[in-house]
Write a protein that holds these residues in place. Sequence first.
Motif, PDB file in Angstrom:
ATOM      1  N   TYR A  58     -11.605 -11.628 -38.958  1.00 53.90           N
ATOM      2  CA  TYR A  58     -12.427 -10.671 -39.687  1.00 53.90           C
ATOM      3  C   TYR A  58     -11.949 -10.558 -41.123  1.00 53.90           C
ATOM      4  CZ  TYR A  58      -8.627  -7.317 -39.080  1.00 53.90           C
ATOM      5  OH  TYR A  58      -7.424  -6.694 -39.120  1.00 53.90           O
ATOM      6  N   SER A  88      -8.224 -11.715 -35.187  1.00 54.10           N
ATOM      7  CA  SER A  88      -8.483 -10.577 -34.311  1.00 54.10           C
ATOM      8  C   SER A  88      -8.099 -10.872 -32.867  1.00 54.10           C
ATOM      9  CB  SER A  88      -9.949 -10.145 -34.399  1.00 54.10           C
ATOM     10  OG  SER A  88     -10.777 -11.133 -33.865  1.00 54.10           O
ATOM     11  N   ARG A  89      -7.699 -12.117 -32.591  1.00 56.24           N
ATOM     12  CA  ARG A  89      -7.262 -12.451 -31.228  1.00 56.24           C
ATOM     13  C   ARG A  89      -6.057 -13.377 -31.289  1.00 56.24           C
ATOM     14  NH1 ARG A  89     -13.031 -13.106 -28.813  1.00 56.24           N
ATOM     15  NH2 ARG A  89     -13.141 -11.346 -27.397  1.00 56.24           N
ATOM     16  N   ASN A 134      -7.247 -16.439 -25.036  1.00 57.64           N
ATOM     17  CA  ASN A 134      -7.639 -15.550 -23.958  1.00 57.64           C
ATOM     18  C   ASN A 134      -8.791 -14.693 -24.454  1.00 57.64           C
ATOM     19  OD1 ASN A 134      -7.589 -14.328 -21.528  1.00 57.64           O
ATOM     20  ND2 ASN A 134      -5.422 -13.763 -21.626  1.00 57.64           N
ATOM     21  N   ALA A 135      -9.931 -14.787 -23.814  1.00 53.22           N
ATOM     22  CA  ALA A 135     -11.060 -13.953 -24.198  1.00 53.22           C
ATOM     23  C   ALA A 135     -11.981 -13.840 -23.006  1.00 53.22           C
ATOM     24  CB  ALA A 135     -11.801 -14.559 -25.380  1.00 53.22           C
ATOM     25  N   PHE A 136     -13.001 -13.001 -23.136  1.00 49.19           N
ATOM     26  CA  PHE A 136     -13.949 -12.873 -22.038  1.00 49.19           C
ATOM     27  C   PHE A 136     -15.289 -13.373 -22.534  1.00 49.19           C
ATOM     28  CE2 PHE A 136     -12.886  -8.981 -24.193  1.00 49.19           C
ATOM     29  CZ  PHE A 136     -14.084  -8.665 -24.811  1.00 49.19           C
ATOM     30  N   LEU A 178     -19.129 -13.361 -23.577  1.00 50.85           N
ATOM     31  CA  LEU A 178     -20.243 -12.540 -24.062  1.00 50.85           C
ATOM     32  C   LEU A 178     -21.479 -13.425 -24.045  1.00 50.85           C
ATOM     33  CD1 LEU A 178     -19.189 -10.346 -27.106  1.00 50.85           C
ATOM     34  CD2 LEU A 178     -19.831  -9.617 -24.823  1.00 50.85           C
ATOM     35  N   SER A 200     -19.481  -8.315 -19.502  1.00 50.15           N
ATOM     36  CA  SER A 200     -19.427  -6.850 -19.508  1.00 50.15           C
ATOM     37  C   SER A 200     -20.724  -6.214 -19.047  1.00 50.15           C
ATOM     38  CB  SER A 200     -19.112  -6.354 -20.906  1.00 50.15           C
ATOM     39  OG  SER A 200     -18.099  -7.119 -21.479  1.00 50.15           O
ATOM     40  N   TYR A 201     -21.774  -6.989 -19.000  1.00 47.13           N
ATOM     41  CA  TYR A 201     -23.073  -6.440 -18.629  1.00 47.13           C
ATOM     42  C   TYR A 201     -23.618  -7.158 -17.404  1.00 47.13           C
ATOM     43  CZ  TYR A 201     -22.546  -5.249 -23.543  1.00 47.13           C
ATOM     44  OH  TYR A 201     -22.051  -4.806 -24.739  1.00 47.13           O
ATOM     45  N   LEU A 202     -24.422  -6.443 -16.600  1.00 46.01           N
ATOM     46  CA  LEU A 202     -25.089  -7.084 -15.473  1.00 46.01           C
ATOM     47  C   LEU A 202     -26.403  -7.686 -15.970  1.00 46.01           C
ATOM     48  CD1 LEU A 202     -24.512  -4.463 -12.644  1.00 46.01           C
ATOM     49  CD2 LEU A 202     -23.568  -6.769 -12.765  1.00 46.01           C
ATOM     50  N   ASP A 222     -29.291  -8.918 -26.484  1.00 46.95           N
ATOM     51  CA  ASP A 222     -28.813  -8.378 -27.758  1.00 46.95           C
ATOM     52  C   ASP A 222     -28.006  -7.124 -27.483  1.00 46.95           C
ATOM     53  OD1 ASP A 222     -30.547  -6.186 -27.581  1.00 46.95           O
ATOM     54  OD2 ASP A 222     -32.153  -7.270 -28.584  1.00 46.95           O
ATOM     55  N   ARG A 223     -27.540  -6.503 -28.547  1.00 50.83           N
ATOM     56  CA  ARG A 223     -26.664  -5.338 -28.416  1.00 50.83           C
ATOM     57  C   ARG A 223     -27.280  -4.208 -27.610  1.00 50.83           C
ATOM     58  NH1 ARG A 223     -22.549  -3.977 -31.859  1.00 50.83           N
ATOM     59  NH2 ARG A 223     -23.180  -1.811 -31.823  1.00 50.83           N
ATOM     60  N   THR A 224     -28.612  -4.098 -27.671  1.00 50.30           N
ATOM     61  CA  THR A 224     -29.245  -2.924 -27.092  1.00 50.30           C
ATOM     62  C   THR A 224     -29.700  -3.133 -25.656  1.00 50.30           C
ATOM     63  OG1 THR A 224     -31.376  -3.584 -27.941  1.00 50.30           O
ATOM     64  CG2 THR A 224     -30.058  -2.158 -29.342  1.00 50.30           C
ATOM     65  N   ARG A 225     -29.824  -4.397 -25.254  1.00 50.72           N
ATOM     66  CA  ARG A 225     -30.328  -4.639 -23.910  1.00 50.72           C
ATOM     67  C   ARG A 225     -29.454  -5.605 -23.126  1.00 50.72           C
ATOM     68  NH1 ARG A 225     -36.382  -5.508 -25.225  1.00 50.72           N
ATOM     69  NH2 ARG A 225     -35.324  -5.523 -27.225  1.00 50.72           N
ATOM     70  N   ASP A 226     -29.417  -5.400 -21.825  1.00 53.71           N
ATOM     71  CA  ASP A 226     -28.641  -6.285 -20.975  1.00 53.71           C
ATOM     72  C   ASP A 226     -29.291  -7.670 -20.926  1.00 53.71           C
ATOM     73  OD1 ASP A 226     -26.984  -4.228 -20.583  1.00 53.71           O
ATOM     74  OD2 ASP A 226     -27.538  -3.810 -18.511  1.00 53.71           O
TER      75      ASP A 226
END
Lengths: 240, 245
Positions: free
Chosen positions: A29, A38-39, A56-58, A60, A86-88, A126-130
């Motif tokens: 960043y 940042s990692r 190591n990351a997850f 997205l 992180s989201y279903l 996107d950020r607002t929806r799964d």
Amino acid sequence: MPVFYENRGLVTPGDLLAEGDYISSSNTYRRGEKIYASRLGLVKYEEKEVQVVALNAFYLPSIGDLVIGKIVEVNINSWTVNINTSYLATLHTSEALNRSFRPQRDDLTRLFDVGDLIIAKVITYDRTRDPSLTVREPGLGKVVDGQIVKVTPTKIPRIIGRKGSMINMLKKETGCNITVGQNGLVLVHGGTSEDERIAIMAIHKIEQESHTSGLTDRVTEMIRKEKGMKNDAKSTEKIG
Amino acid sequence: MTQKVPRKLVDENGIRIDGRKLDELRPIKIEVGVLNNADGSAHIEQGKNKILAAVYGPREVHPRHLALPDRALLRCRYHMAPFSVEERKSPNPSRRETELSKVIREALEPAIFLEQFPRTSIDLFVEVLQADGGTRCAGITAASLALSDAGIPMRDLVVACASGKAEGHLILDLNDIEDKEGEADLPVAFMPNFNAVTLLQMDGMLTTEEFEQALNLAIEGCNQTHKIQKESLKTKYIAIKEETE
């Protein structure tokens, strides 16, 4: 434009990587004129770009990604899928059937039931929806055979290799069919369970040693050695 | 009845009760990635302190209504095991633990890119296995490593260290006796690359000049701890690299 580390140097979050006219790429960043990590990962300086290859990351989701997921819920006209993020995710019936959905007659569990594994593609997120998925493309759908290996999602590019060099080598050497989900799940499906075992071993080795160089050669060597051992065991059996 | 033997916290040579100099840290040992079932974890030993930190997430928020539409929810639980202190501590969260959970959360929040993961939660557990003063600081140091081990993007590692005053001397990294018998305790959490303080508490009495000196001492302690913290994060990967080369 000074840089503060060697190429492929190990950096931790907050380390100052470069100053001045650089573009901050993945896992970094910018703050004013300075670029920080940042990692935890290996720093990579390209002409104008600074990035960190995370160790190591997850996962997205990103539109167009091929993922392997598990059905966790069957709803009235959709499935809820765990794609290791992180989201279903949801898989709508219109993205699974080739015809229109008839709620009175169609039984969704006959297509996919809770616990089934599916290969799917991310179509919206996107950020607002799964995220939502589709299986209406060749090669997608239910997983019926093979074994699943879970790896850190950041190591997926390493498993594929430059222009697919690693994955092609794996397929050729082990004779297994390998489907790589961007979410860190890899499906290994081969002729014999022994081939699958060797392929899984190789994948774990790649994950472990992803930040070292000359990996493809070492993995090839390991596979050949494993296979050789197996053949040796067979021949001694015959002699015995 | 046992009679309390009066002890001197600092002797005439400026040596403290556990043999340290005034501005000396306790020996620190950190291991990252010790738990298989957590997404990220770290274990720290600082003197007689033994603390485990574990991180889960970002994951779905339960209960659902707590989810924030624009960023991740950071939840923290600081807890002391019943066997962590000399007299059994009730496992129920005490007033003190609730407060420390809050200050640890607030010390770490500015370091995490929470806005990248809306509608999720990051759950952090700080479990004190053995306590000997300065557990909130060691907890924060371990927690930020656990967050990094979980692959959560961070602006900087957060490192914490306490300073204080005992028998008129300013001292670094107080242990349990110095904390209880001394005149003041000043825990500080710090982001070294930003030069930013994220936690500052004070218990006891200090003059303005003493406070300033104590703060600088604590920050110096943070910088020393930060070096150990960074090395511990790299250790695992350097070991693999050396093995193959």
